[in-house]
Design a protein around this motif. Structure first.
Motif, PDB file in Angstrom:
ATOM      1  N   VAL A  11       0.866  -1.174   0.000  1.00  0.00           N
ATOM      2  CA  VAL A  11       0.000   0.000   0.000  1.00  0.00           C
ATOM      3  C   VAL A  11       0.904   1.226   0.000  1.00  0.00           C
ATOM      4  CG1 VAL A  11      -1.772   1.284   1.231  1.00  0.00           C
ATOM      5  CG2 VAL A  11      -1.805  -1.213   1.271  1.00  0.00           C
ATOM      6  N   LEU A  12       0.774   2.052  -1.017  1.00  0.00           N
ATOM      7  CA  LEU A  12       1.541   3.285  -1.048  1.00  0.00           C
ATOM      8  C   LEU A  12       0.940   4.254  -0.043  1.00  0.00           C
ATOM      9  CD1 LEU A  12       1.848   3.790  -4.892  1.00  0.00           C
ATOM     10  CD2 LEU A  12       3.620   3.009  -3.351  1.00  0.00           C
ATOM     11  N   LYS A  13       1.769   4.977   0.648  1.00  0.00           N
ATOM     12  CA  LYS A  13       1.274   5.973   1.586  1.00  0.00           C
ATOM     13  C   LYS A  13       0.702   7.147   0.807  1.00  0.00           C
ATOM     14  CE  LYS A  13       4.595   4.590   4.997  1.00  0.00           C
ATOM     15  NZ  LYS A  13       6.032   4.491   4.965  1.00  0.00           N
ATOM     16  N   ASN A  14      -0.422   7.648   1.235  1.00  0.00           N
ATOM     17  CA  ASN A  14      -1.035   8.854   0.680  1.00  0.00           C
ATOM     18  C   ASN A  14      -1.490   8.733  -0.772  1.00  0.00           C
ATOM     19  OD1 ASN A  14      -0.625  10.247   3.123  1.00  0.00           O
ATOM     20  ND2 ASN A  14       1.472  10.677   2.526  1.00  0.00           N
ATOM     21  N   ILE A  15      -1.721   7.527  -1.271  1.00  0.00           N
ATOM     22  CA  ILE A  15      -2.306   7.383  -2.599  1.00  0.00           C
ATOM     23  C   ILE A  15      -3.792   7.088  -2.380  1.00  0.00           C
ATOM     24  CG2 ILE A  15      -2.253   6.208  -4.837  1.00  0.00           C
ATOM     25  CD1 ILE A  15       0.324   7.692  -4.216  1.00  0.00           C
ATOM     26  N   TYR A  16      -4.498   8.147  -2.096  1.00  0.00           N
ATOM     27  CA  TYR A  16      -5.926   8.043  -1.832  1.00  0.00           C
ATOM     28  C   TYR A  16      -6.663   8.960  -2.803  1.00  0.00           C
ATOM     29  CZ  TYR A  16      -4.619   5.690   2.466  1.00  0.00           C
ATOM     30  OH  TYR A  16      -4.098   4.817   3.370  1.00  0.00           O
ATOM     31  N   TYR A  17      -7.959   8.740  -2.896  1.00  0.00           N
ATOM     32  CA  TYR A  17      -8.787   9.475  -3.848  1.00  0.00           C
ATOM     33  C   TYR A  17      -9.999  10.051  -3.141  1.00  0.00           C
ATOM     34  CZ  TYR A  17      -5.933   6.811  -7.070  1.00  0.00           C
ATOM     35  OH  TYR A  17      -4.872   6.254  -7.727  1.00  0.00           O
ATOM     36  N   ASP A  18     -10.469  11.146  -3.678  1.00  0.00           N
ATOM     37  CA  ASP A  18     -11.712  11.731  -3.183  1.00  0.00           C
ATOM     38  C   ASP A  18     -12.882  10.888  -3.672  1.00  0.00           C
ATOM     39  OD1 ASP A  18     -10.313  13.826  -1.986  1.00  0.00           O
ATOM     40  OD2 ASP A  18     -10.454  15.091  -3.765  1.00  0.00           O
ATOM     41  N   LEU A  19     -13.988  10.982  -2.962  1.00  0.00           N
ATOM     42  CA  LEU A  19     -15.200  10.253  -3.332  1.00  0.00           C
ATOM     43  C   LEU A  19     -15.586  10.576  -4.777  1.00  0.00           C
ATOM     44  CD1 LEU A  19     -17.640   8.487  -2.538  1.00  0.00           C
ATOM     45  CD2 LEU A  19     -18.767  10.583  -1.770  1.00  0.00           C
ATOM     46  N   HIS A 112     -14.406   5.067   5.053  1.00  0.00           N
ATOM     47  CA  HIS A 112     -14.541   4.855   3.605  1.00  0.00           C
ATOM     48  C   HIS A 112     -13.258   5.253   2.872  1.00  0.00           C
ATOM     49  CE1 HIS A 112     -18.653   3.503   3.261  1.00  0.00           C
ATOM     50  NE2 HIS A 112     -19.110   4.540   3.946  1.00  0.00           N
ATOM     51  N   GLN A 113     -12.610   6.341   3.330  1.00  0.00           N
ATOM     52  CA  GLN A 113     -11.400   6.833   2.672  1.00  0.00           C
ATOM     53  C   GLN A 113     -10.318   5.761   2.635  1.00  0.00           C
ATOM     54  OE1 GLN A 113      -9.884  10.375   1.376  1.00  0.00           O
ATOM     55  NE2 GLN A 113      -9.367   8.410   0.498  1.00  0.00           N
ATOM     56  N   ILE A 114     -10.211   4.956   3.667  1.00  0.00           N
ATOM     57  CA  ILE A 114      -9.198   3.898   3.730  1.00  0.00           C
ATOM     58  C   ILE A 114      -9.289   2.965   2.523  1.00  0.00           C
ATOM     59  CG2 ILE A 114      -8.557   1.810   5.023  1.00  0.00           C
ATOM     60  CD1 ILE A 114      -9.327   3.443   7.580  1.00  0.00           C
ATOM     61  N   ASN A 115     -10.479   2.743   2.021  1.00  0.00           N
ATOM     62  CA  ASN A 115     -10.677   1.822   0.905  1.00  0.00           C
ATOM     63  C   ASN A 115     -10.420   2.450  -0.460  1.00  0.00           C
ATOM     64  OD1 ASN A 115     -11.424  -0.530   2.419  1.00  0.00           O
ATOM     65  ND2 ASN A 115     -13.322   0.535   2.914  1.00  0.00           N
ATOM     66  N   ARG A 116     -10.445   3.765  -0.556  1.00  0.00           N
ATOM     67  CA  ARG A 116     -10.211   4.444  -1.837  1.00  0.00           C
ATOM     68  C   ARG A 116      -8.716   4.663  -2.000  1.00  0.00           C
ATOM     69  NH1 ARG A 116     -14.465   7.867   0.297  1.00  0.00           N
ATOM     70  NH2 ARG A 116     -12.964   9.565   0.402  1.00  0.00           N
ATOM     71  N   ARG A 117      -8.025   3.663  -2.550  1.00  0.00           N
ATOM     72  CA  ARG A 117      -6.568   3.654  -2.528  1.00  0.00           C
ATOM     73  C   ARG A 117      -6.006   2.999  -3.792  1.00  0.00           C
ATOM     74  NH1 ARG A 117      -8.769  -0.843  -0.683  1.00  0.00           N
ATOM     75  NH2 ARG A 117      -7.614  -2.791  -0.797  1.00  0.00           N
ATOM     76  N   THR A 118      -4.701   3.159  -3.957  1.00  0.00           N
ATOM     77  CA  THR A 118      -3.939   2.413  -4.953  1.00  0.00           C
ATOM     78  C   THR A 118      -2.831   1.666  -4.229  1.00  0.00           C
ATOM     79  OG1 THR A 118      -4.419   3.867  -6.816  1.00  0.00           O
ATOM     80  CG2 THR A 118      -2.389   2.601  -6.944  1.00  0.00           C
ATOM     81  N   GLU A 119      -2.651   0.418  -4.599  1.00  0.00           N
ATOM     82  CA  GLU A 119      -1.568  -0.415  -4.088  1.00  0.00           C
ATOM     83  C   GLU A 119      -0.672  -0.780  -5.263  1.00  0.00           C
ATOM     84  OE1 GLU A 119      -3.997  -2.860  -0.638  1.00  0.00           O
ATOM     85  OE2 GLU A 119      -3.824  -3.744  -2.616  1.00  0.00           O
TER      86      GLU A 119
END
Length: 128
Positions: A11-19, A112-119
């Motif tokens: 899991v890359l740190k801080n690779i998250y997306y807005d809803l 929910h934000q935890i799931n919006r990610r890139t690994e």
């Protein structure tokens, strides 16, 4: 970059997306830049970028959205000088949630934000 075994997801740190969005946020760019440098330092390595959504919206919508997220991460890395052939974008939609926030479960925005990610998953040269 942390050390990893071939085929293991990171899991890359801080690779998250807005809803409902798939653009690369400013807070994600430093981590993607680290990945780009790792790939420049290891020219034989390929990487799968797997993107995910939270459980809101339909399964088909989330599959499309997660693929757009993976493609956006690939596009960013290509701009950083990584050959597209070394990058494999895969959207998983809501199939790999990291917490209890599946359909019908009341969760906070932070959960929910935890799931919006890139690994990323490193694909080593001998795993062709």
């Amino acid at each position: 970059m942390e050390k990893t075994d071939c085929g293991k997801a990171i899991v890359l740190k801080n690779i998250y997306y807005d809803l409902d969005k798939y653009f690369i946020r400013e807070d994600a760019k430093p981590e993607l830049n680290k990945l780009a440098q790792f790939m420049k330092d290891n020219p034989g390595v390929k990487v799968e970028l797997s993107s995910h959504t939270d459980s809101r919206a339909s399964d088909s919508y989330n599959m499309t959205l997660s693929q757009k997220r993976a493609d956006a991460a690939v596009d960013y890395l290509v701009i950083q000088g990584i050959k597209k052939e070394r990058l494999i974008p895969v959207g998983y939609g809501e199939r790999k949630l990291l917490n209890r926030c599946k359909d019908g479960v009341d969760c906070s925005e932070g959960e929910h934000q935890i799931n919006r990610r890139t690994e990323i998953k490193v694909i080593c040269p001998d795993n062709r």
